[in-house]
Write a protein that holds these residues in place. Structure first.
Motif, short mmCIF file in Angstrom:
data_model
loop_
_atom_site.label_atom_id
_atom_site.label_comp_id
_atom_site.label_asym_id
_atom_site.label_seq_id
_atom_site.Cartn_x
_atom_site.Cartn_y
_atom_site.Cartn_z
N ALA B 92 0.83 -1.21 0.00
CA ALA B 92 0.00 0.00 0.00
C ALA B 92 0.86 1.25 0.00
O ALA B 92 0.45 2.29 -0.50
CB ALA B 92 -0.91 0.01 1.23
N ARG B 436 -5.80 3.22 2.29
CA ARG B 436 -4.61 3.19 1.45
C ARG B 436 -4.28 1.82 0.90
O ARG B 436 -3.63 1.72 -0.13
CB ARG B 436 -3.40 3.82 2.16
CG ARG B 436 -2.95 3.16 3.42
CD ARG B 436 -1.85 4.04 4.06
NE ARG B 436 -1.51 3.50 5.36
CZ ARG B 436 -0.92 4.21 6.31
NH1 ARG B 436 -0.59 5.46 6.12
NH2 ARG B 436 -0.63 3.66 7.47
N LEU B 437 -4.78 0.75 1.53
CA LEU B 437 -4.51 -0.56 0.96
C LEU B 437 -5.29 -0.74 -0.35
O LEU B 437 -4.91 -1.53 -1.21
CB LEU B 437 -4.88 -1.67 1.95
CG LEU B 437 -4.50 -3.09 1.55
CD1 LEU B 437 -3.01 -3.21 1.23
CD2 LEU B 437 -4.88 -4.08 2.62
N LYS B 514 -0.16 -16.42 1.90
CA LYS B 514 -0.41 -15.40 2.93
C LYS B 514 0.72 -15.36 3.95
O LYS B 514 0.79 -14.45 4.77
CB LYS B 514 -1.76 -15.66 3.60
CG LYS B 514 -2.92 -15.36 2.66
CD LYS B 514 -4.28 -15.48 3.33
CE LYS B 514 -5.39 -14.95 2.43
NZ LYS B 514 -5.65 -15.79 1.25
N TYR B 547 -2.84 -10.21 0.77
CA TYR B 547 -3.47 -9.27 1.70
C TYR B 547 -5.00 -9.31 1.62
O TYR B 547 -5.67 -8.35 1.99
CB TYR B 547 -2.95 -7.85 1.43
CG TYR B 547 -1.45 -7.78 1.56
CD1 TYR B 547 -0.85 -7.81 2.81
CD2 TYR B 547 -0.63 -7.75 0.44
CE1 TYR B 547 0.53 -7.79 2.95
CE2 TYR B 547 0.75 -7.73 0.56
CZ TYR B 547 1.32 -7.75 1.82
OH TYR B 547 2.69 -7.73 1.95
N TYR B 550 -7.03 -8.24 4.64
CA TYR B 550 -6.93 -6.80 4.93
C TYR B 550 -7.68 -5.99 3.90
O TYR B 550 -8.31 -4.97 4.21
CB TYR B 550 -5.46 -6.38 5.00
CG TYR B 550 -4.72 -7.11 6.10
CD1 TYR B 550 -4.71 -6.60 7.39
CD2 TYR B 550 -4.09 -8.32 5.86
CE1 TYR B 550 -4.07 -7.27 8.41
CE2 TYR B 550 -3.44 -9.00 6.88
CZ TYR B 550 -3.43 -8.47 8.15
OH TYR B 550 -2.81 -9.14 9.17
N LYS B 553 -11.22 -6.04 4.82
CA LYS B 553 -11.48 -5.11 5.93
C LYS B 553 -11.71 -3.70 5.40
O LYS B 553 -12.62 -3.00 5.82
CB LYS B 553 -10.26 -5.06 6.85
CG LYS B 553 -10.37 -5.98 8.03
CD LYS B 553 -9.14 -5.82 8.92
CE LYS B 553 -8.97 -7.09 9.71
NZ LYS B 553 -7.88 -7.04 10.65
N GLN B 554 -10.83 -3.31 4.47
CA GLN B 554 -10.94 -1.95 3.95
C GLN B 554 -12.18 -1.80 3.07
O GLN B 554 -12.82 -0.75 3.08
CB GLN B 554 -9.67 -1.56 3.20
CG GLN B 554 -8.47 -1.47 4.15
CD GLN B 554 -7.85 -0.10 4.17
OE1 GLN B 554 -7.22 0.31 3.21
NE2 GLN B 554 -8.00 0.61 5.26
N GLN B 557 -14.95 -1.10 5.29
CA GLN B 557 -14.93 0.30 5.74
C GLN B 557 -15.47 1.23 4.65
O GLN B 557 -16.22 2.16 4.93
CB GLN B 557 -13.49 0.72 6.08
CG GLN B 557 -12.93 0.03 7.31
CD GLN B 557 -11.43 0.29 7.49
OE1 GLN B 557 -10.76 0.79 6.60
NE2 GLN B 557 -10.90 -0.07 8.64
#
Lengths: 453, 631
Positions: B92, B436-437, B514, B547, B550, B553-554, B557
């Motif tokens: 990222a 940002r990811l 991973k 990733y 993650y 997750k983003q 969001q």
């Protein structure tokens, strides 16, 4: 954010705080009867309720099915209700403790705690109130939200605020370090090593746990200290129960084994709520129904926070091996009852000697109960410092973000990956404290490091 | 005497990094465009450091390229060194930065502009905006010519009422000894646009002949250069190194002894400077305990001996500057070619702009670059491109584009500046991006090239290439997910060599990927059917698998973020008529006029309670409309 998730069932205590006799828990949302059916038992199942009818029944815990309160439930179908949605009102027997227990039960059954003013907002949104009324309501909502913010500030002014600030500082510091090293990779920054970040995360988790512990104090304030009256059959448990609450709630007879199930009620001693549970007499028995009561009493010992271990001065106490071991672990008050029958004795091997029948010694027991609880659950004089449910929920989420950030680092991934969860933790923490994150991290970076061309 | 000259679709004032992108975008979208500059020799000039990119900024350049802008191609063609920063960290935050040959950069951009159809580059100082009935209709220049226009983009950089400070010496000037723009400020004020003073600074340029590089640490470029532009195949150049040196106690003593001669300390400079470009005297004053500060020597080009001394910007008097530079190892005999200076200039309050970069009160008028209170070439170019696209879309009667915070760093940049009156020039940083990811430099094409294509800046051919690349990535991810690695002795030996724990039962290849030690490349032995793929595809496959958790997750969001963004606030909303809004919030909302509930929530001074009130109001309005339409 308020006003979203229109489809949710929301719930709140609709009556003002205080020690009034009757309180109402109100629920609103399309699927309100589904939620109700998980916590309500009565002659008629909620799904068959007609609009604008009232029903008698009990609110039970959605998992254990233990009875919380005897209630009257009214159902108002959409659109003929305050919010113009399906609405249920649960009329409970007074006291904030019971109301909170009922509220917790419906939340566990799938409702969401309403934001301040959210019922009114739904009423407005669904066109229940016209524009001129709405404007008046908007002012109220704003005032209410402001008030709740002030309340939150007040909450944060006490010892809790130091803990919040400490967590906030740790998080900002970590993020500042991580972001400074990301945005200025070529500068000499004494950044944090991954192990240092992990230690900082551990410190945060410790602080969160401290806060969550005060939340269990909060839970006690809401739900009452579960206090179990234990003893052999006919030792006078129900009489004591009644003497304590001075209300004929449990059934009292002279026949051993009359109390077949436990009955509970609430007692307020010096501002501390006790949830008093009377149990079936504990003894080996062949009576199947009664046997059931004994097992439940045993399981209740596990959950109880305080035990009143009753003995009869007029007869020998048979130590029950089965429960004695369990009792050793518990906070307990040993009580000799029926001193009216055996008045010449002195009782040195117990905490309190009393007569449930005459009331002698009952006040002494009450004092001992308060004393026992104050020792194990330190409570502040300012009941405002107790965490509310929303804060406790947010802290639980913060804790899981912290743990995930730690896992990320321990899995050998880079700090910017851990920053995703650290950022979420900060955002959720700031939601509790009512501050926005804004440029705080960037401000810190430039306050701490000399960077830039 | 003024006279009416030709009419254009779009006039761009200023040919710096913002102006160049704005003019190229408008012309490429088919609009007759006039690009005005005070000096034809200052097109795409870099008045500060000779570098493009860096953390956050490198992302911006990638995004500009993905949308069809020029900056990425221009630096690819003129770089003399390149590095991918942050490679030790997650994907990222990988950021490209290149050292530019400043003159080559300018010449190439000027050439591109001159060769662009529909675009005329002209040396003229814009002196007045012609505004009729709240709409821009033309621009008057110093010679008295009035050029008509449908839209105008103001990209004046640091030229407006520019004032330079070198110690006691202060004079009106644009950057780098160029003329300042003396008249346009008044015209902006007359149009009701409020101005503020910002400040920035630049270090001295020194003569390389007078430097001892032996006393400094060499900083070479990457072995393999990653280009900025998705269209540049590869870059093969002999790279020029930079050098690192440090200040010392002697340097700091000279500064401390002469602070009373600094216009910053004396209060002569009224403009607010950025914290991230502190002058060396500011650094020493603020960080008294720090024993040394880093100084990077950056060559300004292949055909010049000028070297940019990064870390030593100053507005101390020239004699003090020379004395303090000469305390630094490698610079004991240094000779200045240009002195360090601070420059103060007029800029607007970007809160007066919509997210399209159009002014809220004057129809057809756009602003981009440093005049919006930002700093940096990349920030300027990004805004210029968006303003150029939107001015064109407006002329075409189409909906203008707004990139949101979950789509691009450009979106973060614009959203930040229009919602908050910054107290200092705004610089892009990765810390400013919440997602940002998702906003990586490697996926800028997948994020934005479809938008560039839709707008008309990306050719069908380039778009088709992207579609194929995306398909290749998705296909390979799906294929890798189906592969199971057996716990054979052979496989475990390979894992052991990679420093990874052996496996005891069959493990899916994507699960294995991973682990931190495992890469797409080093799992080839487990995957005999693997076909050769281009590097960018392999890179994307690895990132998206590695990733995955993650990224999800983003994405979650972003979903919450989008919900609030989708609740649009009407442009004509009369906030004063909404009961329940607090006064402070009401004033801010009236002034900033957010497009959505989400944007409103990012305005400081608007509380959650105010947001609740807006929600109610919106829903009510919706109900009323529904009611009306039913009747």
């Amino acid at each position: 954010m308020i006003g979203e998730h229109h489809e949710d069932v929301i719930a709140a205590i609709a009556t003002g705080a205080g020690e009034g006799g009757i309180g109402i828990v109100r629920l609103s949302g399309e699927h309100v009867l589904d939620v109700l059916s998980r916590v309500y038992t009565g002659a008629q199942k909620p799904e068959s309720f007609e609009s604008h009818t009232i029903h008698y029944g009990h609110i039970v815990h959605p998992q254990s099915q233990s009875i919380i309160d005897e209630v009257l439930v009214s159902f108002m179908g959409a659109p003929r209700s305050y919010t113009a949605q399906n609405t249920v009102e649960i009329n409970c027997h007074g006291g904030m403790v019971v109301l909170n227990a009922v509220l917790d039960a419906v939340i566990e059954a799938g409702a969401r705690l309403a934001e301040p003013g959210e019922f009114t907002m739904r009423a407005v949104e669904n066109g229940r109130i016209d524009l001129s009324q709405a404007e008046a309501v908007l002012n109220i909502i704003n005032a209410k939200t402001e008030k709740s913010l002030r309340y939150a500030e007040k909450q944060l002014a006490g010892g809790l605020s130091q803990k919040y600030t400490a967590i906030d500082d740790e998080l900002i510091h970590m993020l500042m370090m991580v972001d400074a090293s990301i945005d200025y990779p070529e500068y000499d920054i004494d950044g944090m090593t991954e192990n240092e970040i992990i230690s900082a995360i551990d410190r945060c988790v410790g602080l969160v746990d401290d806060l969550l512990r005060t939340s269990s104090t909060g839970k006690i304030m809401r739900e009452g200290i579960s206090t179990l009256i234990l003893g052999e059959p006919n030792v006078g448990k129900s009489s004591l129960f009644n003497a304590l609450i001075t209300e004929d709630r449990a059934l009292v007879t002279a026949i051993p084994g009359t109390t077949r199930d436990f009955v509970d009620t609430y007692l307020n001693l010096e501002g501390i709520p006790f949830r008093l549970i009377d149990t079936a007499g504990i003894r080996e028995t062949a009576d199947v129904v009664e046997r059931l009561g004994v097992d439940r009493a045993l399981s209740l010992i596990d959950e109880a926070e305080l035990i009143i271990d009753m003995r009869d001065v007029s007869r020998e106490t048979q130590v029950n091996e089965m429960i004695d071991h369990q009792l050793q672990q518990k906070k307990r008050i040993i009580v000799y009852n029926k001193i009216d029958l055996n008045s010449e004795n002195t009782y040195s091997d117990c905490d309190v000697a009393l007569s449930a029948k005459t009331g002698e010694g009952v006040d002494e027991l009450k004092a001992k109960m308060v004393e026992a609880v104050q020792k194990s659950y330190p409570m502040s004089d300012d009941s405002d410092v107790v965490l509310n449910k929303r804060h406790a929920d947010a802290l639980t989420e913060i804790r899981s973000h912290l743990t995930e950030a730690k896992n990320t680092l321990q899995a050998g991934l880079s700090v910017d990956m851990a920053a995703i969860d650290l950022n979420e933790a900060l955002v959720k923490l700031r939601a509790i404290t009512g501050k926005s994150v804004g440029e705080d991290i960037i401000d810190r970076i430039f306050a701490n490091f000399c960077l830039g061309k | 005497m003024s006279y009416n000259a030709k009419t254009y679709d779009v006039i761009v004032i200023g040919a710096g990094h913002a102006g160049c992108e704005a003019a190229l975008a408008a012309a490429r979208l088919g609009h007759q465009t006039l690009l005005l500059t005070i000096n034809l020799d200052s097109v795409a000039m870099m008045p500060c450091n000779p570098a493009i990119g860096g953390t956050g900024k490198g992302h911006l350049v990638r995004e500009i390229d993905a949308l069809g802008g020029e900056m990425g191609k221009n630096i690819d063609a003129t770089m003399i060194q390149c590095r991918m920063l942050n490679t030790a960290k997650g994907p990222a935050v990988h950021s490209l930065r290149a050292q530019a040959d400043k003159k080559a950069y300018q010449f190439r951009m000027k050439e591109v502009i001159e060769n662009q159809k529909n675009l005329l580059l002209k040396q003229q100082e814009a002196t007045e905006l012609i505004i009729k009935d709240g709409k821009i209709t033309g621009v008057e220049v110093q010679t008295g010519a009035i050029y008509g226009c449908k839209a105008c983009i103001v990209c004046t950089g640091t030229y407006l009422k520019g004032k330079i400070f070198i110690g006691d010496v202060q004079y009106e000037s644009g950057p780098n000894g160029l003329f300042p723009a003396r008249f346009l400020s008044q015209s902006l004020k007359d149009a009701g646009i409020s101005l503020q003073r910002f400040k920035t600074g630049t270090p001295a340029r020194v003569d390389a002949k007078t430097l001892d590089y032996d006393e400094m640490t060499i900083q070479p470029g990457d072995e393999t250069i990653t280009p900025f532009s998705f269209e540049t195949e590869s870059i093969d150049i002999d790279q020029v190194p930079c050098y690192l040196t440090y200040t010392n106690q002697e340097t700091h003593d000279i500064i401390n002894a002469n602070l009373d001669r600094s216009p910053l300390v004396k209060g002569d400079v009224v403009g607010v400077g950025p914290r991230y470009c502190p002058s060396i005297e500011t650094k020493v004053m603020r960080f008294q305990d720090k024993e040394r500060h880093q100084i990077f020597m950056e060559p300004e080009g292949l055909h010049t001996r000028e070297v940019y001394v990064q870390g030593m910007s100053s507005c101390l008097p020239e004699d003090v500057q020379i004395a303090l530079y000469r305390t630094v190892p490698g610079m004991h005999h240094v000779e200045f070619m240009r002195s360090a200076y601070a420059i103060e200039y007029d800029c607007i309050h970007p809160t007066e702009l919509y997210a399209t970069l159009a002014h809220k009160k004057i129809d057809g008028l756009y602003f981009a670059g440093q005049i919006n209170g930002t700093s940096g070439y990349e920030e300027a170019a990004a805004q210029g491109l968006i303003a150029g696209i939107n001015a064109s879309l407006k002329i075409q009667g189409k909906e203008e584009i707004i990139l949101d915070r979950s789509e691009a760093y450009i979106g973060v940049l614009i959203d930040d500046i229009i919602n908050e009156d910054a107290e200092e020039p705004y610089r892009m940083m990765t810390s400013r991006a919440e997602y940002r990811l998702l906003l990586r430099q490697d996926n800028a094409d997948r994020r934005l090239t479809p938008i560039g294509h839709e707008v008309g800046l990306i050719s069908d051919e380039r778009y088709q290439k992207l579609v194929s690349k995306t398909e290749a990535i998705n296909r390979e991810i799906a294929r890798v997910k189906k592969i199971t690695v057996k716990p054979s002795a052979e496989n475990n030996a390979i894992l052991k060599d990679l420093g990874a724990t052996p496996i005891s039962s069959g493990v899916a290849l994507d699960t294995l990927l991973k682990r931190p030690q495992i890469t797409y490349e080093n799992t080839a032995p487990f995957d005999p059917e693997r076909q050769p793929l281009p590097d960018p595809v392999k890179e994307a496959v690895e990132i998206e698998i590695k990733y995955e958790g993650y990224i999800h997750k983003q994405i979650a969001q972003v979903k919450n973020f989008k919900k609030a963004e989708s609740k649009k606030l009407p442009k004509d909303l009369d906030y004063r008529s909404i009961g329940g809004l607090r006064l402070e919030a009401c004033e801010k909302l009236e002034r900033i006029r957010p497009m959505s509930i989400g944007q409103a929530s990012r305005i400081s001074g608007v509380s959650p309670a105010d947001i609740a009130v807006l929600h109610i109001y919106l829903n009510h309005r919706y109900q009323e409309k529904k009611h009306e339409s039913e009747n």
